[in-house]
Design an enzyme around this catalytic site. Structure first.
Site, PDB file in Angstrom:
ATOM      1  N   PHE A 321       0.858  -1.195   0.000  1.00 40.84           N
ATOM      2  CA  PHE A 321       0.000   0.000   0.000  1.00 40.84           C
ATOM      3  C   PHE A 321       0.901   1.254   0.000  1.00 40.84           C
ATOM      4  O   PHE A 321       0.787   2.116   0.854  1.00 40.84           O
ATOM      5  CB  PHE A 321      -0.918   0.039   1.237  1.00 40.84           C
ATOM      6  CG  PHE A 321      -1.730  -1.202   1.453  1.00 40.84           C
ATOM      7  CD1 PHE A 321      -2.946  -1.371   0.817  1.00 40.84           C
ATOM      8  CD2 PHE A 321      -1.290  -2.208   2.296  1.00 40.84           C
ATOM      9  CE1 PHE A 321      -3.709  -2.514   1.016  1.00 40.84           C
ATOM     10  CE2 PHE A 321      -2.039  -3.364   2.503  1.00 40.84           C
ATOM     11  CZ  PHE A 321      -3.256  -3.512   1.866  1.00 40.84           C
ATOM     12  N   CYS A 417      -4.246   3.982   9.967  1.00 42.09           N
ATOM     13  CA  CYS A 417      -5.063   5.158  10.313  1.00 42.09           C
ATOM     14  C   CYS A 417      -6.360   4.702  10.978  1.00 42.09           C
ATOM     15  O   CYS A 417      -7.271   5.501  11.174  1.00 42.09           O
ATOM     16  CB  CYS A 417      -5.344   5.999   9.072  1.00 42.09           C
ATOM     17  SG  CYS A 417      -6.053   5.053   7.730  1.00 42.09           S
TER      18      CYS A 417
HETATM   19  C1  LIG Z   1      -3.185   5.146   3.907  1.00 42.94           C
HETATM   20  S1  LIG Z   1      -2.716   5.215   2.220  1.00 42.94           S
HETATM   21  C2  LIG Z   1      -0.991   5.050   2.376  1.00 42.94           C
HETATM   22  C3  LIG Z   1      -0.192   5.488   1.204  1.00 42.94           C
HETATM   23  C4  LIG Z   1       1.303   5.674   1.440  1.00 42.94           C
HETATM   24  N1  LIG Z   1       1.878   4.687   2.305  1.00 42.94           N
HETATM   25  C5  LIG Z   1       1.568   7.076   1.963  1.00 42.94           C
HETATM   26  O1  LIG Z   1       1.845   7.230   3.158  1.00 42.94           O
HETATM   27  O2  LIG Z   1       1.494   8.014   1.170  1.00 42.94           O
HETATM   28  C6  LIG Z   1      -3.275   3.672   1.676  1.00 42.94           C
HETATM   29  C7  LIG Z   1      -2.960   3.363   0.217  1.00 42.94           C
HETATM   30  O3  LIG Z   1      -3.474   2.069  -0.096  1.00 42.94           O
HETATM   31  C8  LIG Z   1      -3.951   2.074  -1.429  1.00 42.94           C
HETATM   32  N2  LIG Z   1      -4.871   0.925  -1.543  1.00 42.94           N
HETATM   33  C9  LIG Z   1      -6.165   0.847  -1.173  1.00 42.94           C
HETATM   34  N3  LIG Z   1      -6.655  -0.385  -1.379  1.00 42.94           N
HETATM   35  C10 LIG Z   1      -5.626  -1.117  -1.886  1.00 42.94           C
HETATM   36  C11 LIG Z   1      -5.507  -2.482  -2.294  1.00 42.94           C
HETATM   37  N4  LIG Z   1      -6.527  -3.311  -2.220  1.00 42.94           N
HETATM   38  N5  LIG Z   1      -4.307  -2.898  -2.746  1.00 42.94           N
HETATM   39  C12 LIG Z   1      -3.256  -2.054  -2.820  1.00 42.94           C
HETATM   40  N6  LIG Z   1      -3.321  -0.738  -2.466  1.00 42.94           N
HETATM   41  C13 LIG Z   1      -4.489  -0.288  -2.006  1.00 42.94           C
HETATM   42  C14 LIG Z   1      -4.572   3.443  -1.569  1.00 42.94           C
HETATM   43  O4  LIG Z   1      -4.671   3.809  -2.917  1.00 42.94           O
HETATM   44  C15 LIG Z   1      -3.588   4.313  -0.780  1.00 42.94           C
HETATM   45  O5  LIG Z   1      -2.578   4.837  -1.606  1.00 42.94           O
END
Ligand SMILES: C[S@@+](CC[C@H](N)C(=O)[O-])C[C@H]1O[C@@H](n2cnc3c(N)ncnc32)[C@H](O)[C@@H]1O
Length: 460
Positions: A321, A417
């Protein structure tokens, strides 16, 4: 049932930050009836008088009419919009009180899932004034054409914007310039029910490091034809009064969905992205790029993750992620090789570009759902010593957690979060021999009930 007055004491606050209490309604029979109440803008142990005009098994939302005994942690909110705005629901609560509550909540979630709450440290709050921390805001136009924020619990109502204390000051000033322009041209606001009207949202994004601002106007029509004159005036106004705007964008959004999305985009001036910086790394941010919204605390978060993970140059690491690489870039400097997985393709493109812009050459990024991408990466990249995951609020889910457990990385750093999904996710790792070492809550969003956590799990 007619409206009745009750006295009650707030037991606790719920996930949305509202007080919870019960009262007993006299039914004229042997057993009184239990009414469960949700009372916004209260603090645990406060004694309040409330009007109740409903009943049923669910929680009844009510306002207090009077605080009979107020908490020592009650303070006067600074923002004039506090009573109505859905943004900062805890401005009536001292910052120390908010932090204590966040720690208590994380401990509760950890304990409810069978872990020792002693492992949870005190929440790290923001340094200095807990205001002006957000680098991105999305304001909405009411159908009357007022720019503002949504009213709490009533998404149809927009509170006309006078100020916003959690956004950067310049961001609010620039939003007011756009409001003034809309007034001058008598431009209509979008009506969600009728699907008519022009102006929908204004996104203001500012880098706290470079100072660069993006103004993104979302409208139901393209800025052409009859709108040419208004468009030219907007460009002129922004050039004259908003010197830090490096990207002025017009987004055409005809969709019924009430979101900041774009079918077409028009660059009115500057570029279609702004430059930002975090942890000494440069990032390009487009309007839809996910980026940490409290950049100062995000650096605290990255620092903590590095401190807990103890990355080594001989090691491989997976960043699950990964978004645009907020954790990937600083970690890539400290490990041998890093692979990032993220579902949003534009974020992955951005992560790749950010790595190149920052002369980082030991990363691989894969645009895929984590549930499938993790197998692919484990096969092609191999088993990492270190795995960091930072899933969305819904958590990573059992399937991903069990796959991580089976892969057996030495150390897992879980950034979350949502303490509820975090605590339930990590229970999946226990059968694979992982032990929770430490949980550090960090406050990214003062005056809201949200709390971020960084945790370390190691294999015994
Ligand atoms: C809380 S954010 C964290 C992003 C990064 N670590 C940051 O701090 O900028 C969660 C991320 O998970 C991605 N995401 C959501 N569902 C996902 C999935 N099923 N598989 C992979 N990524 C996913 C979202 O697009 C988002 O960028």
């Amino acid at each position: 049932m007619s409206k009745k007055l009750y006295e009650t004491t707030i037991d606790y606050v719920d996930k949305k930050g509202s007080g919870r209490a019960v009262v007993w309604r006299d039914t004229g029979q042997v057993n009184p009836k239990k009414l469960k109440l949700t009372i916004p803008q209260t603090i645990p142990n406060e004694k309040v008088e409330v009007h109740v005009d409903g009943e049923g098994k669910r929680w009844i939302k009510t306002d207090y009419t009077k605080i009979l005994e107020s908490s020592a942690e009650r303070v006067t909110p600074d923002c004039p919009h506090f009573d109505l705005c859905g943004g900062c629901v805890w401005q009536h609560w001292s910052y120390d009180g908010q932090l204590k509550e966040k720690t208590r909540y994380v401990k509760e979630m950890v304990k409810n899932n069978g872990f020792d709450p002693v492992l949870v440290e005190e929440t790290i709050g923001v340094k200095g004034e807990p205001y002006r921390y957000r680098n991105k805001m999305e304001f909405t136009f009411s159908k009357e054409g007022h720019l503002g924020l949504h009213e709490q619990g009533n998404w149809r109502k927009i509170i006309p914007l006078e100020t916003c204390l959690i956004a950067g000051k310049e961001m609010v000033d620039y939003a007011m310039e756009v409001q003034q322009w809309a007034n001058d041209f008598h431009l209509s606001g979008y009506d969600k029910d009728e699907h008519s009207g022009l102006l929908r949202h204004l996104m203001v994004r500012q880098s706290f490091y470079t100072g660069e601002v993006m103004l993104g106007l979302f409208a139901s029509e393209a800025p052409t034809g009859e709108l040419e004159e208004a468009k030219a005036a907007l460009i002129e106004r922004v050039e004259a009064n908003c010197p830090n705007v490096k990207s002025l964008m017009w987004f055409e959004n005809k969709d019924w969905g009430d979101r900041t999305q774009a079918e077409e985009q028009y660059i009115l001036s500057g570029r279609d992205f702004i430059y930002d910086e975090m942890f000494g790394f440069k990032y390009r941010l487009w309007f839809d790029t996910f980026f940490q919204t409290n950049p100062k605390q995000a650096e605290t978060l990255v620092n903590l993750a590095i401190e807990m993970a103890q990355p080594k140059p001989t090691e491989k690491m997976i960043d699950l992620f990964c978004g645009v690489g907020t954790f990937s870039l600083p970690f890539a400097e400290k490990v041998g090789e890093l692979a990032g997985i993220e579902i949003v393709e534009t974020s992955i493109e951005s992560a790749k570009r950010n790595a190149l812009d920052n002369a980082i050459h030991n990363t691989t990024f894969l645009a895929k759902d984590a549930r499938h991408g993790i197998d692919q990466i484990l096969e092609s990249f191999g088993i990492p010593e270190l795995l960091l995951l930072d899933p969305p609020r819904s958590g990573a889910g059992g399937k991903v957690m069990r796959r991580i457990g089976r892969a057996k990385p030495e150390r897992i750093v879980y950034v979350s979060c949502n303490p509820e999904t975090f605590a339930s996710d990590i229970t999946e790792l226990v059968p694979f021999g992982y032990e929770l070492q430490k949980v550090q809550p960090v406050d990214m969003f003062p005056h809201t009930p949200h709390v971020e956590t960084v945790a370390l799990l190691t294999r015994i």
